[in-house]
Design an enzyme around this catalytic site. Structure first.
Site, PDB file in Angstrom:
ATOM      1  N   TYR A  39       0.798  -1.172   0.063  1.00 59.13           N
ATOM      2  CA  TYR A  39      -0.078   0.050   0.052  1.00 59.13           C
ATOM      3  C   TYR A  39       0.798   1.099  -0.018  1.00 59.13           C
ATOM      4  CZ  TYR A  39      -4.276   2.459   0.487  1.00 59.13           C
ATOM      5  OH  TYR A  39      -5.351   3.299   0.213  1.00 59.13           O
ATOM      6  N   LYS A  99      -3.225   8.536   2.402  1.00 56.53           N
ATOM      7  CA  LYS A  99      -4.555   8.291   3.367  1.00 56.53           C
ATOM      8  C   LYS A  99      -4.518   8.710   4.570  1.00 56.53           C
ATOM      9  CE  LYS A  99      -7.276   5.932   0.152  1.00 56.53           C
ATOM     10  NZ  LYS A  99      -8.255   6.813  -0.384  1.00 56.53           N
TER      11      LYS A  99
HETATM   12  P1  NAD Z   1     -12.468   2.762  -8.611  1.00 60.00           P
HETATM   13  O1  NAD Z   1     -11.113   2.600  -9.527  1.00 60.00           O
HETATM   14  O2  NAD Z   1     -13.809   2.400  -8.863  1.00 60.00           O
HETATM   15  O3  NAD Z   1     -12.632   4.341  -8.127  1.00 60.00           O
HETATM   16  C1  NAD Z   1     -11.278   5.140  -8.021  1.00 60.00           C
HETATM   17  C2  NAD Z   1     -11.893   6.392  -8.853  1.00 60.00           C
HETATM   18  O4  NAD Z   1     -10.839   7.496  -8.697  1.00 60.00           O
HETATM   19  C3  NAD Z   1     -11.938   6.302 -10.380  1.00 60.00           C
HETATM   20  O5  NAD Z   1     -13.408   6.669 -10.488  1.00 60.00           O
HETATM   21  C4  NAD Z   1     -10.901   7.204 -10.968  1.00 60.00           C
HETATM   22  O6  NAD Z   1     -11.793   7.830 -12.198  1.00 60.00           O
HETATM   23  C5  NAD Z   1     -10.987   8.263  -9.791  1.00 60.00           C
HETATM   24  N1  NAD Z   1      -9.763   9.241 -10.224  1.00 60.00           N
HETATM   25  C6  NAD Z   1      -8.435   8.716 -10.096  1.00 60.00           C
HETATM   26  N2  NAD Z   1      -7.754   9.646 -10.410  1.00 60.00           N
HETATM   27  C7  NAD Z   1      -8.370  10.820 -10.580  1.00 60.00           C
HETATM   28  C8  NAD Z   1      -8.185  12.129 -11.170  1.00 60.00           C
HETATM   29  N3  NAD Z   1      -7.146  12.556 -11.477  1.00 60.00           N
HETATM   30  N4  NAD Z   1      -9.452  12.898 -11.095  1.00 60.00           N
HETATM   31  C9  NAD Z   1     -10.474  12.540 -10.830  1.00 60.00           C
HETATM   32  N5  NAD Z   1     -11.044  11.070 -10.515  1.00 60.00           N
HETATM   33  C10 NAD Z   1      -9.783  10.244 -10.432  1.00 60.00           C
HETATM   34  O7  NAD Z   1     -11.819   2.005  -7.359  1.00 60.00           O
HETATM   35  P2  NAD Z   1     -12.697   2.248  -5.822  1.00 60.00           P
HETATM   36  O8  NAD Z   1     -12.217   1.130  -4.880  1.00 60.00           O
HETATM   37  O9  NAD Z   1     -14.063   2.263  -5.721  1.00 60.00           O
HETATM   38  O10 NAD Z   1     -11.953   3.331  -4.969  1.00 60.00           O
HETATM   39  C11 NAD Z   1     -12.591   4.423  -4.521  1.00 60.00           C
HETATM   40  C12 NAD Z   1     -12.089   5.090  -3.052  1.00 60.00           C
HETATM   41  O11 NAD Z   1     -12.175   3.872  -2.362  1.00 60.00           O
HETATM   42  C13 NAD Z   1     -10.606   5.316  -3.411  1.00 60.00           C
HETATM   43  O12 NAD Z   1     -10.453   6.260  -2.300  1.00 60.00           O
HETATM   44  C14 NAD Z   1     -10.007   4.081  -2.594  1.00 60.00           C
HETATM   45  O13 NAD Z   1      -8.794   4.310  -1.952  1.00 60.00           O
HETATM   46  C15 NAD Z   1     -10.972   3.856  -1.536  1.00 60.00           C
HETATM   47  N6  NAD Z   1     -10.869   2.538  -0.863  1.00 60.00           N
HETATM   48  C16 NAD Z   1     -10.972   1.507  -1.794  1.00 60.00           C
HETATM   49  C17 NAD Z   1     -11.082   0.225  -0.964  1.00 60.00           C
HETATM   50  C18 NAD Z   1     -10.790  -1.062  -1.905  1.00 60.00           C
HETATM   51  O14 NAD Z   1     -10.479  -2.157  -1.421  1.00 60.00           O
HETATM   52  N7  NAD Z   1     -11.391  -1.157  -3.157  1.00 60.00           N
HETATM   53  C19 NAD Z   1     -10.674  -0.062   0.298  1.00 60.00           C
HETATM   54  C20 NAD Z   1     -10.587   1.100   1.056  1.00 60.00           C
HETATM   55  C21 NAD Z   1     -10.884   2.477   0.283  1.00 60.00           C
HETATM   56  C1  IMJ Z   2      -3.801  -1.070  -3.200  1.00 57.29           C
HETATM   57  C2  IMJ Z   2      -2.491  -1.390  -3.285  1.00 57.29           C
HETATM   58  C3  IMJ Z   2      -1.875  -2.391  -2.496  1.00 57.29           C
HETATM   59  C4  IMJ Z   2      -2.545  -2.994  -1.553  1.00 57.29           C
HETATM   60  C5  IMJ Z   2      -4.034  -2.621  -1.449  1.00 57.29           C
HETATM   61  C6  IMJ Z   2      -4.582  -1.717  -2.345  1.00 57.29           C
HETATM   62  N1  IMJ Z   2      -4.880  -3.147  -0.688  1.00 57.29           N
HETATM   63  C7  IMJ Z   2      -6.172  -2.712  -0.842  1.00 57.29           C
HETATM   64  C8  IMJ Z   2      -5.935  -1.844  -1.989  1.00 57.29           C
HETATM   65  C9  IMJ Z   2      -4.877  -4.139   0.382  1.00 57.29           C
HETATM   66  C10 IMJ Z   2      -7.294  -2.913  -0.353  1.00 57.29           C
HETATM   67  C11 IMJ Z   2      -7.013  -0.783  -2.627  1.00 57.29           C
HETATM   68  N2  IMJ Z   2      -6.916   0.376  -1.938  1.00 57.29           N
HETATM   69  C12 IMJ Z   2      -7.443   0.499  -0.801  1.00 57.29           C
HETATM   70  C13 IMJ Z   2      -6.490   1.656  -2.738  1.00 57.29           C
HETATM   71  O1  IMJ Z   2      -6.841   2.816  -2.226  1.00 57.29           O
HETATM   72  C14 IMJ Z   2      -6.193   1.553  -4.017  1.00 57.29           C
HETATM   73  C15 IMJ Z   2      -5.689   2.686  -4.504  1.00 57.29           C
HETATM   74  C16 IMJ Z   2      -4.916   2.710  -5.907  1.00 57.29           C
HETATM   75  C17 IMJ Z   2      -4.716   1.636  -6.809  1.00 57.29           C
HETATM   76  C18 IMJ Z   2      -4.155   1.727  -8.042  1.00 57.29           C
HETATM   77  C19 IMJ Z   2      -4.151   0.838  -9.052  1.00 57.29           C
HETATM   78  C20 IMJ Z   2      -3.973   1.247 -10.510  1.00 57.29           C
HETATM   79  C21 IMJ Z   2      -2.884   2.482 -10.378  1.00 57.29           C
HETATM   80  N3  IMJ Z   2      -2.680   3.130  -9.548  1.00 57.29           N
HETATM   81  C22 IMJ Z   2      -3.736   2.837  -8.160  1.00 57.29           C
HETATM   82  N4  IMJ Z   2      -3.577   4.071  -7.330  1.00 57.29           N
HETATM   83  C23 IMJ Z   2      -4.136   3.892  -6.300  1.00 57.29           C
HETATM   84  O2  IMJ Z   2      -2.171   2.641 -11.425  1.00 57.29           O
END
Ligand code: NAD
Ligand code: IMJ
Length: 255
Positions: free
Chosen positions: A155, A162
């Site tokens: 991460y 974050k």
């Molecule tokens: P997702 O890829 O569906 O959403 C991420 C969004 O960020 C996308 O819609 C992308 O277009 C947008 N984005 C990235 N760069 C951008 C920019 N320059 N301008 C505008 N938009 C931009 O994935 P998700 O998992 O739904 O992520 C949403 C949020 O949830 C993120 O903040 C992520 O860190 C958080 N989150 C995700 C998880 C997980 O396991 N998926 C867990 C906890 C928190």
């Molecule tokens: C992302 C990376 C490593 C470990 C991770 C994650 N774990 C989880 C996530 C354990 C749950 C997903 N997460 C919480 C995120 O916030 C992801 C952010 C993200 C993911 C990508 C993938 C593609 C890319 N850039 C990214 N930047 C942020 O090119």
């Protein structure tokens, strides 16, 4: 119909799996009127389709790395919606290589990018949303992850971003509270979205989590959707500056 007569903006829908989509579905179910942003023409069609399923044709292009996009977004929103009750920020980005290599190899540019998109964007958007929320008050909700407080392999710089996002939630809450605008974060457990797929070892994380989580399973995206609804709704009217865990209890367990 908890959200009847309320309207707001959803930022961060990329596709049907997006957490922002789940929150939008919950808000729509309770009668909220929604508008959406999309990040560039590449994602417009996806977001258009999702918006239309949720009864909305209000779409705005916004790349949060550009101040002028954020400014124009809220100018345009103001023309369509005189008032905003809620804003959902579900946006994060870091260079893929920074999520794969050792943390100590993070470059200055990689660090800046992750913080700019994943943490600063909340501040920029909150500032521009403020005038639209001032009269009746409002709710701003962002998404965070446990990697902000404990080391989660891979991460890396996103964890540091974050941590900055969560601190920003508290400082924004302190400022905006005087205008009756609440600012909160939801810390979601791992969910198989676009932002999680392709991360090496993610499948492993989904396998390991249920072994430690008190509820002995992974969280479902709709559960995060309902928590997002709660944070946007008057049911959370006494809560601000908070991080709400929606992770099946994973974060409370030491070993
Ligand atoms: P997702 O890829 O569906 O959403 C991420 C969004 O960020 C996308 O819609 C992308 O277009 C947008 N984005 C990235 N760069 C951008 C920019 N320059 N301008 C505008 N938009 C931009 O994935 P998700 O998992 O739904 O992520 C949403 C949020 O949830 C993120 O903040 C992520 O860190 C958080 N989150 C995700 C998880 C997980 O396991 N998926 C867990 C906890 C928190
Ligand atoms: C992302 C990376 C490593 C470990 C991770 C994650 N774990 C989880 C996530 C354990 C749950 C997903 N997460 C919480 C995120 O916030 C992801 C952010 C993200 C993911 C990508 C993938 C593609 C890319 N850039 C990214 N930047 C942020 O090119």
């Amino acid at each position: 119909m908890l959200m009847q007569g309320k309207q707001g903006l959803i930022c961060g829908v990329a596709n049907k799996r997006s957490i922002a989509h789940a929150i939008a579905k919950s808000l729509h179910r309770e009668g909220a009127k929604l508008a959406f942003t999309y990040q560039g023409e590449r994602l417009k069609k996806n977001v258009e389709e999702i918006a239309s399923e949720l009864g909305s044709s209000l779409l705005y292009n916004c790349d949060v790395s550009k101040d002028e996009d954020i400014k124009k977004l809220f100018e345009d929103v103001k023309k369509d919606m005189p008032y905003l009750d809620f804003l959902v920020h579900a946006i994060a980005f870091a260079n893929k290589e920074d999520l794969e290599k050792n943390f100590h190899t993070t470059t200055r540019d990689g660090f800046k990018l992750a913080h700019d998109i994943s943490a600063y964007s909340l501040i920029g958007m909150a500032r521009e949303a403020m005038p639209l929320m001032q009269e009746k008050g409002g709710a701003i909700v962002t998404l965070t992850y446990y990697g902000s407080e404990k080391v989660v392999p891979g991460y890396n710089v996103m964890g540091v971003a974050k941590a900055s996002l969560e601190a920003s939630v508290r400082y924004l809450a302190a400022d905006l509270g005087a205008s009756n605008i609440r600012v909160n974060a939801i810390s979601a457990g791992p969910i198989n979205t676009l932002a999680a797929r392709g991360i090496s070892g993610f499948t492993k994380i989904l396998e390991i989590t249920p072994q430690k989580a008190p509820l002995r399973r992974n969280v479902e995206v709709d559960e995060v959707g309902d928590a997002g609804l709660f944070m946007c709704s008057p049911w959370s009217r006494g809560i601000t500056g908070e991080v709400l865990y929606v992770d099946c209890g994973y974060n409370i367990v030491g070993m």
